[in-house]
Design an enzyme around this catalytic site. Structure first.
Site, PDB file in Angstrom:
ATOM      1  N   MET A  20     -11.083 -77.970  38.782  1.00  0.00           N
ATOM      2  CA  MET A  20     -11.961 -77.754  37.630  1.00  0.00           C
ATOM      3  C   MET A  20     -13.064 -78.805  37.636  1.00  0.00           C
ATOM      4  O   MET A  20     -12.771 -80.014  37.646  1.00  0.00           O
ATOM      5  CB  MET A  20     -11.165 -77.836  36.317  1.00  0.00           C
ATOM      6  CG  MET A  20     -10.136 -76.749  36.138  1.00  0.00           C
ATOM      7  SD  MET A  20      -9.127 -76.972  34.630  1.00  0.00           S
ATOM      8  CE  MET A  20      -7.962 -78.235  35.204  1.00  0.00           C
ATOM      9  N   CYS A 103     -16.275 -69.370  41.586  1.00  0.00           N
ATOM     10  CA  CYS A 103     -17.113 -69.955  40.536  1.00  0.00           C
ATOM     11  C   CYS A 103     -18.324 -69.065  40.266  1.00  0.00           C
ATOM     12  O   CYS A 103     -19.070 -68.738  41.187  1.00  0.00           O
ATOM     13  CB  CYS A 103     -17.567 -71.354  40.946  1.00  0.00           C
ATOM     14  SG  CYS A 103     -18.603 -72.155  39.695  1.00  0.00           S
TER      15      CYS A 103
END
Length: 334
Positions: A20, A103
């Site tokens: 993350m 992403c």
């Protein structure tokens, strides 16, 4: 002593903490390692091009030995640069390298990598093939179930088949599609509905492949349910927001004796890392910004978080701040 030998224990990736951005830096990884000794940890995504050109390579790649097992996640679409990143990851001592094909951020799309690469399985396969040839590290891929209108089980299976043939050893599948046009990254984590059943069906169609379920796993019980059907369970935001929630995982998955992990123990365990960071010229807040979620749902939690945040951001904040915070928690039985 471990209740299972190293060879008998479940693979580390049976439970992992998702990569993350702005979260899974070396400080948060150290925090999670206090909570789980065996979970696979990931770096933040590192752009392969940055590794090729930057003089800050050490800052992007460095980690501490306690963080093993650890995977480096990279982003990119150029086989040569990704092969170079794979060699660097091996030289640096990582246990795996992972290619980001999930992403959805506009900045990542502008570089032609991340989730938009699901539209180009041939290119992803060439990248993976180059990464596999460059080092002995396992090469894994993190991706979505689909993007925009390219969102069918047929396309998902074809993508996985082509990338697996190139040498990918595991697929971490975020069980949401990504809308590349119209939703920002935060919205893409919540608005597209979860479709765990599609990831489970993918595993059923391709039982020989290692398929890891990611997305919407909020409790240890949900992870155990996921492991009935898939090979691994990957937790993201729920690990960052509720780190102590995951303390039972070493016992539930890896066969360790059950243990109680207290917030004060976590902070005490982080002292050596904090000391090294301060000696390198770092700020205490770099680490403490991840600690504010350690204590929740008990009287005084808000006061403790506010006090830690204030003290850790003061100029010259040192280990005394951590020691004081740990003592407050011990006095409260936490």
């Amino acid at each position: 002593m471990d209740s299972l030998t190293k060879t008998d224990r479940e693979p580390c990736w049976r439970f992992s903490i998702a990569p993350m951005l702005d979260c899974t830096d070396r400080h948060f990884r150290q925090l999670m390692r206090q909570i789980s000794c065996h979970a696979l940890l990931y770096s933040e995504m590192v752009v392969a091009q940055a590794l090729h050109y930057t003089k800050r390579r050490e800052r992007l790649l460095d980690f501490d030995v306690e963080e093993h097992p650890i995977a480096l996640q990279v982003g990119g679409d150029q086989p040569q640069l990704l092969a170079e990143a794979s060699r660097m990851a091996a030289d640096w001592g990582y246990d795996e390298i992972n290619l980001n094909v999930g992403c959805p951020s506009p900045r990542v799309q502008a570089g032609n990598f991340g989730a938009c690469l699901m539209a180009e399985p041939e290119r992803v396969a060439r990248c993976v093939e180059a990464m596999v040839a460059a080092s002995a590290l396992p090469v894994t891929v993190k991706h979505r179930v689909g993007i925009d209108d390219l969102d069918s089980d047929t396309l998902l299976t074809a993508f996985v088949d082509q990338v697996a043939a190139a040498g990918a050893t595991r697929f971490s599948v975020h069980a949401r599609k990504a809308w590349l046009d119209g939703l920002d990254p935060k919205q893409n984590r919540t608005i597209p509905p979860l479709q765990h059943e599609r990831v489970i069906a993918l595993k059923q169609r391709r039982p020989e492949l290692m398929i890891e379920l990611n997305g919407g796993l909020d409790t240890p019980e949900q992870c155990l349910s996921a492991l009935i059907h898939c090979d691994g369970a990957m937790v993201g935001r729920a690990a960052y927001a509720h780190p102590l929630r995951w303390a039972p995982m070493d016992a539930l998955i890896y066969g360790e004796a059950p243990r109680i992990v207290k917030a004060s123990d976590v902070i005490t365990g982080l002292m050596p890392h904090a000391e090294r960071h301060l000696k390198r010229g770092g700020r205490l807040w770099d680490l403490c910004r991840h600690l504010v979620q350690l204590v929740e749902g008990v009287p005084g939690a808000r006061h403790w978080r506010r006090d830690l945040g204030h003290q850790a951001q003061l100029k010259g904040a040192d280990l005394n701040v951590l020691e004081g915070s740990a003592q407050q928690l011990k006095d409260a039985g936490l």
